[in-house]
Design an enzyme around this catalytic site. Structure first.
Site, mmCIF file in Angstrom:
data_model
loop_
_atom_site.group_PDB
_atom_site.id
_atom_site.type_symbol
_atom_site.label_atom_id
_atom_site.label_comp_id
_atom_site.label_asym_id
_atom_site.label_seq_id
_atom_site.Cartn_x
_atom_site.Cartn_y
_atom_site.Cartn_z
ATOM 1 N N LYS A 285 15.140 4.117 46.566
ATOM 2 C CA LYS A 285 15.101 4.831 46.541
ATOM 3 C C LYS A 285 13.506 5.489 45.987
ATOM 4 O O LYS A 285 13.315 6.602 46.946
ATOM 5 C CB LYS A 285 16.272 5.620 45.176
ATOM 6 C CG LYS A 285 17.327 4.560 45.439
ATOM 7 C CD LYS A 285 18.296 5.838 44.605
ATOM 8 C CE LYS A 285 17.849 5.501 42.776
ATOM 9 N NZ LYS A 285 18.546 4.102 42.569
ATOM 10 N N ARG B 296 24.510 11.767 39.962
ATOM 11 C CA ARG B 296 25.028 10.126 40.214
ATOM 12 C C ARG B 296 26.580 10.543 39.845
ATOM 13 O O ARG B 296 26.705 9.298 39.071
ATOM 14 C CB ARG B 296 24.186 9.622 39.317
ATOM 15 C CG ARG B 296 23.320 8.963 39.172
ATOM 16 C CD ARG B 296 22.407 8.273 38.045
ATOM 17 N NE ARG B 296 21.860 7.307 38.059
ATOM 18 C CZ ARG B 296 20.796 6.772 38.068
ATOM 19 N NH1 ARG B 296 20.239 7.846 38.632
ATOM 20 N NH2 ARG B 296 19.927 5.948 38.335
ATOM 21 N N ARG C 266 9.321 -5.279 39.208
ATOM 22 C CA ARG C 266 8.937 -4.372 39.589
ATOM 23 C C ARG C 266 7.178 -3.576 38.711
ATOM 24 O O ARG C 266 7.145 -3.944 37.377
ATOM 25 C CB ARG C 266 9.632 -3.227 39.755
ATOM 26 C CG ARG C 266 9.551 -1.599 39.307
ATOM 27 C CD ARG C 266 10.174 -0.335 39.448
ATOM 28 N NE ARG C 266 11.395 -0.912 38.439
ATOM 29 C CZ ARG C 266 12.699 0.303 38.848
ATOM 30 N NH1 ARG C 266 12.706 1.335 40.093
ATOM 31 N NH2 ARG C 266 13.486 -0.016 38.109
ATOM 32 N N ARG D 265 8.616 -0.640 33.751
ATOM 33 C CA ARG D 265 9.803 0.467 32.004
ATOM 34 C C ARG D 265 10.750 -0.489 31.371
ATOM 35 O O ARG D 265 11.422 -1.852 31.793
ATOM 36 C CB ARG D 265 10.821 0.714 33.538
ATOM 37 C CG ARG D 265 10.723 2.344 33.772
ATOM 38 C CD ARG D 265 11.375 2.959 34.909
ATOM 39 N NE ARG D 265 12.748 2.943 34.777
ATOM 40 C CZ ARG D 265 13.131 3.055 35.505
ATOM 41 N NH1 ARG D 265 13.110 3.329 37.675
ATOM 42 N NH2 ARG D 265 14.627 2.952 35.875
ATOM 43 N N ARG E 143 23.133 -0.133 33.866
ATOM 44 C CA ARG E 143 22.998 0.200 35.870
ATOM 45 C C ARG E 143 23.762 -0.317 36.663
ATOM 46 O O ARG E 143 24.113 1.098 36.770
ATOM 47 C CB ARG E 143 21.469 0.537 35.440
ATOM 48 C CG ARG E 143 21.162 0.582 34.141
ATOM 49 C CD ARG E 143 19.382 0.875 34.333
ATOM 50 N NE ARG E 143 18.871 0.887 35.408
ATOM 51 C CZ ARG E 143 17.652 0.579 35.767
ATOM 52 N NH1 ARG E 143 16.850 -0.607 34.576
ATOM 53 N NH2 ARG E 143 16.641 0.860 37.154
HETATM 54 P P1 AP5 Z 1 12.053 1.007 43.336
HETATM 55 O O1 AP5 Z 1 11.592 1.996 44.924
HETATM 56 O O2 AP5 Z 1 11.646 1.930 42.496
HETATM 57 O O3 AP5 Z 1 14.169 1.074 43.193
HETATM 58 P P2 AP5 Z 1 15.552 2.725 42.772
HETATM 59 O O4 AP5 Z 1 15.801 2.374 43.866
HETATM 60 O O5 AP5 Z 1 14.620 4.105 42.599
HETATM 61 O O6 AP5 Z 1 15.308 1.542 41.413
HETATM 62 P P3 AP5 Z 1 15.231 2.624 40.326
HETATM 63 O O7 AP5 Z 1 15.343 1.324 39.151
HETATM 64 O O8 AP5 Z 1 14.358 3.590 39.413
HETATM 65 O O9 AP5 Z 1 16.587 2.973 40.499
HETATM 66 P P4 AP5 Z 1 17.733 3.836 38.650
HETATM 67 O O10 AP5 Z 1 18.505 4.381 39.005
HETATM 68 O O11 AP5 Z 1 18.280 2.661 38.446
HETATM 69 O O12 AP5 Z 1 16.792 4.348 38.094
HETATM 70 P P5 AP5 Z 1 16.587 5.867 37.219
HETATM 71 O O13 AP5 Z 1 15.076 6.001 37.503
HETATM 72 O O14 AP5 Z 1 17.253 6.441 38.476
HETATM 73 O O15 AP5 Z 1 12.657 -0.334 44.617
HETATM 74 C C1 AP5 Z 1 11.885 -1.049 43.003
HETATM 75 C C2 AP5 Z 1 11.248 -2.161 43.108
HETATM 76 O O16 AP5 Z 1 11.621 -2.751 44.255
HETATM 77 C C3 AP5 Z 1 10.083 -2.187 43.185
HETATM 78 O O17 AP5 Z 1 8.947 -2.872 42.430
HETATM 79 C C4 AP5 Z 1 9.403 -1.607 45.427
HETATM 80 O O18 AP5 Z 1 8.464 -2.240 45.588
HETATM 81 C C5 AP5 Z 1 10.715 -2.589 45.353
HETATM 82 N N1 AP5 Z 1 11.210 -1.744 46.631
HETATM 83 C C6 AP5 Z 1 11.409 -1.383 47.274
HETATM 84 N N2 AP5 Z 1 12.308 -1.545 48.187
HETATM 85 C C7 AP5 Z 1 11.833 -3.039 48.742
HETATM 86 C C8 AP5 Z 1 11.976 -3.624 49.552
HETATM 87 N N3 AP5 Z 1 12.872 -3.136 51.155
HETATM 88 N N4 AP5 Z 1 12.325 -4.988 49.969
HETATM 89 C C9 AP5 Z 1 11.586 -5.534 49.081
HETATM 90 N N5 AP5 Z 1 11.242 -5.129 47.881
HETATM 91 C C10 AP5 Z 1 11.839 -3.315 47.649
HETATM 92 O O19 AP5 Z 1 17.202 6.133 36.222
HETATM 93 C C11 AP5 Z 1 17.135 5.040 35.831
HETATM 94 C C12 AP5 Z 1 17.530 5.779 34.130
HETATM 95 O O20 AP5 Z 1 17.822 7.807 34.117
HETATM 96 C C13 AP5 Z 1 19.246 5.740 34.037
HETATM 97 O O21 AP5 Z 1 19.778 4.504 34.119
HETATM 98 C C14 AP5 Z 1 20.034 6.366 33.112
HETATM 99 O O22 AP5 Z 1 19.738 6.767 32.057
HETATM 100 C C15 AP5 Z 1 18.767 8.082 33.388
HETATM 101 N N6 AP5 Z 1 19.429 9.008 34.380
HETATM 102 C C16 AP5 Z 1 18.931 9.360 35.650
HETATM 103 N N7 AP5 Z 1 18.693 9.901 36.743
HETATM 104 C C17 AP5 Z 1 20.179 10.263 36.717
HETATM 105 C C18 AP5 Z 1 21.483 11.461 36.343
HETATM 106 N N8 AP5 Z 1 20.908 11.752 38.088
HETATM 107 N N9 AP5 Z 1 22.929 11.070 35.705
HETATM 108 C C19 AP5 Z 1 22.447 10.917 34.459
HETATM 109 N N10 AP5 Z 1 21.215 9.783 34.335
HETATM 110 C C20 AP5 Z 1 20.166 9.944 34.574
HETATM 111 MG MG MG Z 2 13.331 4.960 40.457
#
Ligand code: AP5
Ligand code: MG
Ligand code: ZN
Length: 217
Positions: free
Chosen positions: A14, A88, A127, A161, A172
């Site tokens: 994402k 979410r 990552r 992270r 997660r």
């Molecule tokens: P990346 O693009 O970083 O993936 P992502 O989908 O953004 O993954 P996240 O870990 O950020 O998602 P998340 O939902 O767990 O975390 P968030 O920060 O939203 O890609 C991952 C890796 O793979 C990278 O190294 C990239 O280079 C590689 N990659 C990407 N695409 C690829 C491909 N096609 N092929 C190969 N490699 C690839 O949330 C974190 C925390 O915050 C949550 O756990 C929660 O506690 C809180 N939170 C955030 N939003 C909310 C909400 N709306 N409600 C409640 N709590 C929330």
């Molecule tokens: Mg992300």
């Protein structure tokens, strides 16, 4: 001007795709994860509340994240918004409808990035990001061109992270399956749901998303 949601489990890509769309199309990436990490780093009241919850891999409260989105939405009025990691839960999806409706805006696409769980763990454990400019990398899938030097800004400092360890990732994923995946039918019923194969290389995923945004598919 398009408003889109990128939905998908942790590590689905994402943030990678949202940052690219922001750079290429001038759309505004609204990542609640990035906003919360910013609040934690700044030690704000929201950050103090969110820190332990995020380290456990659980979801922060709907009220907190919906308020964060509400504060940033007007900044994305002209160029369109990419909601990255929000909504979410069903309650967040309903809050987003209200926030957009109040501004005379609407959703155009809800794009789900589908990726197998084993692949997700590999992506997350490898990552890292540039500590200076925030560009995202991966040890195997997207290394820097010169080892230890950011392609974009030349910095030699990187960070990982605290929630990117295998145990937290499993929590997660469980949260995603239990609370987030069930909102897909809510959007499908409105004809907004789109599914992209997130297993391919970053460029292939990008091509599929672009085709949806350009109305080609
Ligand atoms: P990346 O693009 O970083 O993936 P992502 O989908 O953004 O993954 P996240 O870990 O950020 O998602 P998340 O939902 O767990 O975390 P968030 O920060 O939203 O890609 C991952 C890796 O793979 C990278 O190294 C990239 O280079 C590689 N990659 C990407 N695409 C690829 C491909 N096609 N092929 C190969 N490699 C690839 O949330 C974190 C925390 O915050 C949550 O756990 C929660 O506690 C809180 N939170 C955030 N939003 C909310 C909400 N709306 N409600 C409640 N709590 C929330
Ligand atoms: Mg992300
Ligand atoms: Zn950098």
């Amino acid at each position: 001007m398009l408003n889109i949601i990128l939905l998908g489990p942790p590590g689905a890509g994402k943030g990678t795709q949202a940052a690219r769309l922001q750079a290429e199309r001038g759309m505004v990436q609204l990542s609640t994860g990035d906003m919360l990490r910013g609040a934690v780093a700044a030690g704000t009241p929201v950050g103090l509340q969110a820190k332990a919850v995020m380290e456990r891999g659980e979801l922060v409260s709907d009220a907190i994240v919906s308020a964060l989105i509400g504060e940033r939405l007007d900044a994305a009025a002209e160029q369109g918004a990419i909601f990255d990691g929000f909504p979410r839960t069903r309650a967040q999806a309903e809050a987003l409808d209200v926030l957009l409706g109040e501004r005379g805006r609407r959703l155009d696409h809800v794009i789900e990035l589908a990726v197998d769980e084993d692949e997700l763990v590999k992506r997350i454990v490898g990552r890292f990001t540039c500590a200076k400019c925030g560009t995202g990398y991966h040890d195997t899938f997207r290394p820097t061109q010169v080892a230890g030097v950011c392609d974009v800004c030349g910095s030699t400092e990187f960070k990982r992270r605290p929630d990117d360890n295998e145990q937290t990732v499993r929590t997660r994923m469980a949260e995603y399956r239990a609370k987030t995946a069930p909102i897909l039918p809510f959007y499908e019923a409105r004809g907004l749901g789109r599914r992209v194969n997130g297993m391919g290389p970053i460029d292939e995923v990008a091509t599929e998303i672009d085709a949806i945004l350009d109305g080609a598919v």
